[in-house]
Design a protein around this motif. Structure first.
Motif, PDB file in Angstrom:
ATOM      1  N   GLY A  87      10.374 -10.785   3.279  1.00 60.69           N
ATOM      2  CA  GLY A  87       9.749 -10.530   4.570  1.00 60.69           C
ATOM      3  C   GLY A  87       8.594  -9.555   4.460  1.00 60.69           C
ATOM      4  N   SER A  88       8.726  -8.595   3.559  1.00 60.24           N
ATOM      5  CA  SER A  88       7.652  -7.623   3.356  1.00 60.24           C
ATOM      6  C   SER A  88       6.427  -8.279   2.738  1.00 60.24           C
ATOM      7  CB  SER A  88       8.141  -6.485   2.453  1.00 60.24           C
ATOM      8  OG  SER A  88       9.200  -5.778   3.062  1.00 60.24           O
ATOM      9  N   PHE A  89       6.653  -9.255   1.861  1.00 67.78           N
ATOM     10  CA  PHE A  89       5.524  -9.969   1.243  1.00 67.78           C
ATOM     11  C   PHE A  89       4.611 -10.543   2.311  1.00 67.78           C
ATOM     12  CE2 PHE A  89       3.570 -13.977   0.074  1.00 67.78           C
ATOM     13  CZ  PHE A  89       2.946 -13.693  -1.128  1.00 67.78           C
ATOM     14  N   TYR A  90       5.201 -11.137   3.342  1.00 68.04           N
ATOM     15  CA  TYR A  90       4.407 -11.823   4.358  1.00 68.04           C
ATOM     16  C   TYR A  90       3.687 -10.868   5.305  1.00 68.04           C
ATOM     17  CZ  TYR A  90       6.432 -16.159   2.701  1.00 68.04           C
ATOM     18  OH  TYR A  90       6.787 -17.226   1.912  1.00 68.04           O
ATOM     19  N   ARG A  91       3.937  -9.585   5.170  1.00 71.83           N
ATOM     20  CA  ARG A  91       3.131  -8.621   5.918  1.00 71.83           C
ATOM     21  C   ARG A  91       1.765  -8.441   5.264  1.00 71.83           C
ATOM     22  NH1 ARG A  91       7.780  -5.105   6.537  1.00 71.83           N
ATOM     23  NH2 ARG A  91       6.855  -3.579   5.140  1.00 71.83           N
ATOM     24  N   TYR A  92       1.672  -8.800   3.994  1.00 73.32           N
ATOM     25  CA  TYR A  92       0.425  -8.613   3.254  1.00 73.32           C
ATOM     26  C   TYR A  92      -0.311  -9.927   2.996  1.00 73.32           C
ATOM     27  CZ  TYR A  92       2.567  -4.086   2.477  1.00 73.32           C
ATOM     28  OH  TYR A  92       3.156  -2.861   2.673  1.00 73.32           O
TER      29      TYR A  92
END
Length: 222
Positions: A87-92
């Motif tokens: 989920g954190s990947f898709y913030r970037y």
């Protein structure tokens, strides 16, 4: 943390809603516990962390795409290597494709920097091809995948390929003998294309198990 990870809110958005969410524990007005000065420090730290995390994703992505190729690398692979939640990947990055385009830009800068550091000022086109082929060798898979995807007319890839050749071409142009003029044999663009082909040729010669189709991929750029 709940607002950021589960609701996907940015730090700026969280800062706007926190004053309303914080309870009035000591008889102060709603949001009385909110410290704007402290939150500004959080925002600044968050920006630094975000830049560092994004840079780390590009760095790891560069390693993985250069080693395994575009098709074989997944978002899960990148997340595992960087030790961050998916989920954190898709913030970037919105997708693997977006990360790959960022990697391609990073590779262009790295190749240009490596070439500029290794090439003697005023070298001729033939020497430049050899030096640039060596500079490309570590990231050859990225260059070839970008070329192949651009040939498939996927959105964004042709632009990224032009940007890569322009960045590397500028490095070549600043190093080549000043007598070499654009649109004549041995121009920077030709040096870049020939260097890709030469880098692939070296791989095929050095590793007999390497697919000869690599030369076809390189020929697309040439």
């Amino acid at each position: 943390r709940l607002l950021r990870e589960r609701r996907g809110l940015s730090l700026e958005a969280i800062g706007r809603v926190l004053p309303e969410l914080l309870p009035d524990l000591v008889g102060r007005p709603a949001g009385g516990l909110f410290r704007a000065d402290v939150w500004r420090e959080v925002l600044e730290a968050g920006k630094d962390d975000s830049l560092a995390t994004r840079g780390r994703l590009v760095e790891v992505g560069t390693t993985l795409f250069s080693r395994g190729g575009y098709a074989d690398v997944t978002v899960d692979d990148v997340c595992k290597a960087t030790d961050i939640a998916k989920g954190s990947f898709y913030r970037y990055f919105a997708s693997k494709e977006e990360l790959f385009l960022a990697v391609a830009a990073a590779v262009a800068r790295q190749v240009a920097k490596s070439f500029s550091g290794d090439a003697a000022p005023g070298i001729g086109p033939e020497e430049a091809v050899g030096v640039l082929a060596a500079a490309m060798s570590l990231h050859l898979a990225v260059v070839l995948d970008l070329t192949s995807l651009a040939a498939q007319r996927r959105p964004g890839y042709a632009t990224a390929l032009r940007s890569l050749t322009s960045t590397v071409g500028d490095a070549v142009r600043s190093t080549l003998d000043s007598r070499v003029v654009d649109h004549e044999p041995g121009t920077p663009d030709e040096v870049v294309a020939r260097a890709v082909f030469e880098a692939v040729r070296r791989v095929v010669i050095a590793d007999h198990s390497a697919p000869t189709g690599l030369l076809d991929d390189a020929a697309r750029l040439a």
